[in-house]
Design an enzyme around this catalytic site. Structure first.
Site, PDB file in Angstrom:
ATOM      1  CB  CYS A  97      44.525  36.591  38.221  1.00 14.63           C
ATOM      2  SG  CYS A  97      45.104  37.748  39.466  1.00 14.63           S
TER       3      CYS A  97
ATOM      4  CG  HIS B  94      41.707  34.534  41.374  1.00 14.13           C
ATOM      5  ND1 HIS B  94      42.700  33.749  40.848  1.00 14.13           N
ATOM      6  CD2 HIS B  94      42.300  35.669  41.798  1.00 14.13           C
ATOM      7  CE1 HIS B  94      43.857  34.379  40.953  1.00 14.13           C
ATOM      8  NE2 HIS B  94      43.638  35.550  41.524  1.00 14.13           N
TER       9      HIS B  94
ATOM     10  CD  GLU C 198      40.928  30.878  39.497  1.00 14.99           C
ATOM     11  OE1 GLU C 198      40.080  31.544  38.866  1.00 14.99           O
ATOM     12  OE2 GLU C 198      42.029  31.340  39.848  1.00 14.99           O
TER      13      GLU C 198
HETATM   14  N1  GLN Z   1      50.125  39.824  40.861  1.00 12.29           N
HETATM   15  C1  GLN Z   1      50.271  38.556  40.223  1.00 12.29           C
HETATM   16  C2  GLN Z   1      51.213  38.658  39.021  1.00 12.29           C
HETATM   17  O1  GLN Z   1      51.627  39.696  38.664  1.00 12.29           O
HETATM   18  C3  GLN Z   1      48.936  38.021  39.752  1.00 12.29           C
HETATM   19  C4  GLN Z   1      48.108  37.662  40.952  1.00 12.29           C
HETATM   20  C5  GLN Z   1      47.235  36.480  40.792  1.00 12.29           C
HETATM   21  O2  GLN Z   1      47.242  35.780  39.762  1.00 12.29           O
HETATM   22  N2  GLN Z   1      46.501  36.201  41.824  1.00 12.29           N
HETATM   23  O3  GLN Z   1      51.526  37.661  38.446  1.00 12.29           O
END
Ligand code: GLN
Length: 191
Positions: free
Chosen positions: A79, A174, A176
């Site tokens: 992410c 995610h 995790e």
């Molecule tokens: N939108 C977040 C960002 O730009 C990432 C979201 C997340 O890691 N759950 O950092």
């Protein structure tokens, strides 16, 4: 014993460490360049990519990790961690910085904002069906031909959600935040 770092500047560090420890991997929270000693790989967690990017610079880790990544050090970015590895950030903050190591373009919050968080099964190459949790996820909008797509999602068009380029792995969801450790295991097995 395999020893893997988890970048511990901001984000869901505890969850990644728990998942790796469940796989009998020794984990090290990485906050300074000295913490990188003796690691076989590192996980960049989800969280807020702009906050993590800022702390990477002020901690000296941006430079130290940049050198390691140039030398093929294995990194698994989930992410926000994927955003940090990417070569192109769409809809980023002004002058948002990244390592530019994974040759992909990602759109921040490309699946929508918090309200658009969702869970969906995806089919992962070599693993099978996996329940993927997306939270303000980046959407991968371009990958170079050096990048292997291990899973993709058909939501407003087909987009990769788990990719690998050599020792670099990136995931827009995610792994995790589930009890299913198979994706972490695949990364650990590659070390
Ligand atoms: N939108 C977040 C960002 O730009 C990432 C979201 C997340 O890691 N759950 O950092």
């Amino acid at each position: 014993m395999t020893r893997v770092g988890v970048l511990a500047l901001q984000g869901d560090v505890r969850e990644h460490r728990a998942m790796l420890e469940h796989l009998d991997v020794e984990t090290v929270p990485v906050r300074t360049p000295a913490d990188l000693q003796g690691l076989q790989g590192i996980v960049f967690p989800g969280g807020e990519s702009t906050a993590i990017a800022h702390l990477l610079k002020s901690s000296g880790l941006a430079e130290a990790l940049g050198e390691l990544i140039n030398d093929d050090f294995p990194v698994f970015g989930t992410c926000a961690g994927l955003i940090l590895l990417s070569s192109e950030i769409l809809d980023g903050r002004a002058q948002q910085w990244s390592f530019g190591a994974l040759d992909v373009a990602v759109r921040r919050n490309g699946y929508g904002r918090q309200i658009a968080s969702f869970e969906v099964p995806v089919s992962v190459s070599g693993i099978g069906e996996y329940e993927a949790v997306f939270i303000r996820a980046p959407r991968i909008e371009r990958v170079s031909k050096e990048v292997s797509v291990l899973a993709s999602l058909d939501k407003d068009g087909e987009h990769p959600v788990l990719i690998r380029q050599g020792n670099l792995w990136g995931c827009s969801f995610h792994p995790e935040l589930t009890t299913d450790s198979r994706i972490h295991d695949a990364f650990v097995q590659s070390l």
